[in-house]
Design an enzyme around this catalytic site. Structure first.
Site, PDB file in Angstrom:
ATOM      1  N   HIS A  58       1.969   1.889  -3.447  1.00  0.00           N
ATOM      2  CA  HIS A  58       0.912   2.520  -4.249  1.00  0.00           C
ATOM      3  C   HIS A  58       0.885   4.027  -3.999  1.00  0.00           C
ATOM      4  O   HIS A  58       0.798   4.821  -4.934  1.00  0.00           O
ATOM      5  CB  HIS A  58      -0.467   1.934  -3.888  1.00  0.00           C
ATOM      6  CG  HIS A  58      -0.693   0.541  -4.396  1.00  0.00           C
ATOM      7  ND1 HIS A  58      -0.715   0.239  -5.740  1.00  0.00           N
ATOM      8  CD2 HIS A  58      -0.922  -0.622  -3.750  1.00  0.00           C
ATOM      9  CE1 HIS A  58      -0.947  -1.069  -5.886  1.00  0.00           C
ATOM     10  NE2 HIS A  58      -1.065  -1.619  -4.697  1.00  0.00           N
ATOM     11  N   THR A  92       0.833  -1.201   0.000  1.00  0.00           N
ATOM     12  CA  THR A  92       0.000   0.000   0.000  1.00  0.00           C
ATOM     13  C   THR A  92       0.870   1.253   0.000  1.00  0.00           C
ATOM     14  O   THR A  92       0.575   2.232  -0.691  1.00  0.00           O
ATOM     15  CB  THR A  92      -0.924  -0.005   1.235  1.00  0.00           C
ATOM     16  OG1 THR A  92      -1.730  -1.174   1.176  1.00  0.00           O
ATOM     17  CG2 THR A  92      -1.801   1.232   1.277  1.00  0.00           C
TER      18      THR A  92
END
Lengths: 343, 343, 343, 343
Positions: free
Chosen positions: C43, C40
């Site tokens: 990202h 994450t």
């Protein structure tokens, strides 16, 4: 406001004026509509040894209630003014192992409203959001207030499989009666209920017991054997706390069955662990309180949909000020639940 | 004796004379009292592609039955002549991993009566003891014969928690209707049922659905959202086998909910695994057959105690010889279960 | 203090000075000792479409951490200054249905540290008590900081029975590798692991996989059939998110088996629901986050007792300021977990 | 063939010639390779009151075995000549409620090999297919023969959650020692073991106990409180059958914990049901036998993969003819399991 207060360390209670509570940051204030009397309240009222050792007067009594949210603390997020609500009687710590793993009902730091801190026998009641649950508006307050003890029964019944299972309920006090109704609502097999009181056995039949036996008249072991072709019963819910009934519970359960113990025996119990527990592969649970909040969620759904009807167990309603009569009724025993309505 | 026989590899079936069966060592012979028609029977009757690939005529049709034990093989130990009985439609191998660990319903070597071996549409039926269960004598044969498909519904409903849980039942064919009745008997929360047939939705309401929606008229996604304040439903039982309904099942379940899939889609289904399954933490089960024999034990108890009433779903009864009319009714769809009575 | 901040809506991140946080009433401030990099974070670092739609810069990045409590808000009751701690990356609402019934991992109002609110890539980190767990002092910070993703693996493995069950782990990124180690620690049967990277398959063997297959070289369906005598595997843990692997997961599970889906597919997946799910009686779960806090409690015990050794999966350690190299490593893929040490 | 036979109703046993058995229709004949001695065998050998009331000499003794299938009855379908096998000591009826619902371990009509019918202490042994399980060929017979008592331990450990849970094992006889090894293999938290024998406590440490206490020297209640910060232990496995240990089990379990009772107390046990069971919300199971056949399947996988190593518990191996020395060893107590090898 008027409140029923354990004002001094002695038997009885007084209906006196006390200041209206204000919510702490995480609390709401509820306008109480109806309350019900619990056996614990009667202990406190009678000022027995347990109460004398635990309660520190003055304290507003009571922990079974229904009402409406009228004020909200600044940290409250899940409730609104006007919500119809009830609540859990045990305030739990929230951060111990048990609280963090779905076992808050055995939190070691639990505090009970009306015992360890001010309770709900009053016009207004301040209570942490974490202990409050929204009721379906269709459920009247005089029913909704009984959810705390109803939840004991739901918890006991749901401590294992119940659908299609035969069940013996030993003891038809209010929680035993609730258990009969819950078993019926959840599709149990045959329901056998025992008690020493014809009044309560009659109530048990009204809420769904298929067969009732008066323990003073019937050899329950033999009757269970007869009714189950010698197999024993799938599930036993021990609700009486009577020592012989705890022993009997182990004996009448079938091999592979379960025994859920909720009634509190007043002394140690001698059990045939080899013959009744191990060789039978029995599952035995101690059941206390309610699963927080699975039990409440299930119970509220059963009441809101009408699947469960506990109205026959609310045998007496009276005004708030008549609380002393309510406690008298409980002492005599010819009652289900006693509900006090706020006027 | 007379039997309904798939006599040749073509559509239809014949009521002809066949020899009475004798029990093998581990079998009993049952005098059949009532049978019911299953969708599988209709496939065989119609001689569709699936049947043509699997069934080897001649074979006595049928696998839903109730009757009385009239003869017993020498190795049978748990049954007696005169027992009122029904039986599981799937004969399982008994020694594979699945059979040995309580998953006999997915035994790879299962054989179906009336498909892979002679079935019950006959005056007498020879069946292994392992596939037979004793009925309570109070349950009439015309009800008891429907237990095999009823068991599908019980298995689906019991694939997870149901007490107090809201439930959407997609598809109100006979098994969907049974599921409605079972959810009601086991104390589910609100029951939403969908179908395209007003006849079947009416039946669904009669056996306990709180709300029904005709999928041709109502946006079911929106209706569920509206009825659950946007939360979604706790449990979805997919009973239609319609591809859009399988997709919808995943969509309308709430985060943390469950979807039990029983209706058989005829082609692959495209699912939003990320959004509808993973991020929602959904539990999805494929449900086939009945738990052997937990499902039967539960079901028999529910019928014997009257907790579950499936009579409204037995919409048609007719003499054994009128089987062709029964199959016509099923094709038309305006029926629940069709039962044939032996005369 | 220094912090790694997503400072503007564009790729990259900056190591800049930000004010030290002060605890709110229910928060503690932690001095961070070690953090690890999550997919994450990458990202957000890359500023992909998902990040651009959700993150509102400036925000301190990061949500995998270990450290020591240095300051305490007035409402905190279960933590003390000096406690060694880590924490859950998802802050949940605490009062929705899911939060109240043990399903907080699918709370609809969850907020992620380092995404929706300031995270832990900083010298000090303010975090609500409800998200903090005490580590055993024997567990080094550079291991303890990886518990959030380790918990994903523990949650997936524990979504059903694992003791003695054969298991296929599809995808050996960090969470797949953790899953291998957890299966081994919990006494699974044979462990089969697949990936396209020889580097990661080698790591899988080092942490306990019995057999590994490179999906670019081996027909995994055939290999599973061969290794299980055609039965299929008891448990499949889908950790890759690759669409063909999700389909394969359903196919290679044995009848009555389970498939736990954790890898996030980027598009819909077409499944043979009839053949692979229903007729096999499969149990399929979407798995997200960690059970709050059962997963944490179990995981902490496994680490504290040394039953579980995840050190081989921490393939890279580097100073906090070298975070950009860490993200480069993750892009290239030849790594397990990358840990940043505070100096 | 040679067999160890309880030849008359008196202490001792004789190694004599008996006819080789032939298989019944549903039986196989096994050539026995190794057997182990059980406490039950010692009871029969000693001809104590229990044996005198149950066993009808002459009977071939023994029920713990491993060997190879050498002959097959005509109804056997799941076994082949040459299979390496072991078997369950209890032959169950297969058609009672318990047998039909996964509780065959408490079948009322169970018969024990070597007690109620001829056993395995012989060159050849005839046994129903239903009681036989195939061993992985990699597991030596001298290990595989111990699976029946190992299965007791697996059953007890798996009567609830074990991963990451702290566990106290009271009593380090062979089954207690197996339980230590199984807890370790399944990733339990800290393992505390108690016994009065230094020899056995030493063995317990060798197979994985983290801490052992001699009950003659240590106040175990205080030691548990100390080791768990006053919380109590998550799981107690009572393996001693000592009355004080059963009482202690309830006391040292934490609120919300579980107690699995397997050791058989010789007299009734007085328990504080209120304080130790109900208010703590304890879960208590009587554990007997093995889950048929889930326990066996799990156990065989753990042995075949090497996850579980029980070799240190097989403290003594001797030739078949030396059985009397084996029984002497058991009486003295300084042993784990005693295995007899066929020559």
């Amino acid at each position: 406001m008027k409140a029923i207060v354990k004002a001094e360390p002695a038997a009885g209670a007084r209906l006196i004026d006390v200041p209206e509570p204000r919510p702490r940051r995480d609390e709401v204030v509820v306008r109480v509509e109806a309350v019900s009397l619990c056996g614990t309240d009667l202990h406190v009222y009678n000022w027995d040894a347990w109460s004398a050792g635990r309660v520190r007067p003055p304290v507003v009594m009571g922990h079974e209630w229904a009402g409406e949210v009228v004020e909200i603390g600044p940290d409250v997020r899940g409730l609104r003014i006007g919500d119809t609500v009830s609540g859990e009687s045990h305030a739990i710590c929230g951060h111990c192992l048990q609280c963090r793993t779905g076992q808050g009902h055995v939190c070691r730091e639990t505090r009970i409203f009306g015992v360890d801190t001010d309770g709900c026998f009053a016009r207004f009641f301040a209570v942490p959001e974490a202990s409050v649950l929204r009721n379906d508006p269709s459920v009247p307050a005089s029913i909704a207030c009984m959810q705390d003890p109803l939840g004991n029964a739901v918890h006991a019944v749901q401590s294992g499989e119940i659908a299609g299972r035969s069940v013996a309920i030993l003891g038809c006090g209010p929680i035993g009666l609730f258990a009969v109704a819950v078993c019926r609502a959840l599709g149990s097999g045959r329901i056998f209920a025992t008690d020493a009181s014809p009044y309560r056995l009659d109530l048990a039949r009204r809420v769904g017991a298929d067969t009732t036996w008066n323990v003073g008249e019937t050899d329950v072991d033999a009757a269970i054997a007869d009714a189950t072709r010698g197999e024993g019963v799938d599930v036993v819910l021990e609700m009486s706390g009577a020592v012989p009934a705890v022993v009997q519970a182990m004996r009448i359960a079938r091999p592979g069955g379960r025994v859920s113990l909720m009634g509190i025996p007043s002394r140690p119990v001698e059990l045939d662990i080899a013959g009744d527990v191990i060789f039978k592969g029995l599952s035995v649970q101690g059941v206390v309180g309610r699963r927080l909040y699975d039990t409440w969620i299930t119970m509220q759904s059963l009441l809101a949909t009408g699947r469960l009807d506990i109205e026959p167990i609310r045998t007496h309603r009276m005004p708030f000020a008549s609380y002393a009569s309510g406690f008298e009724l409980m002492r005599a025993g010819n009652c289900g639940k006693v509900v006090l309505d706020m006027e």
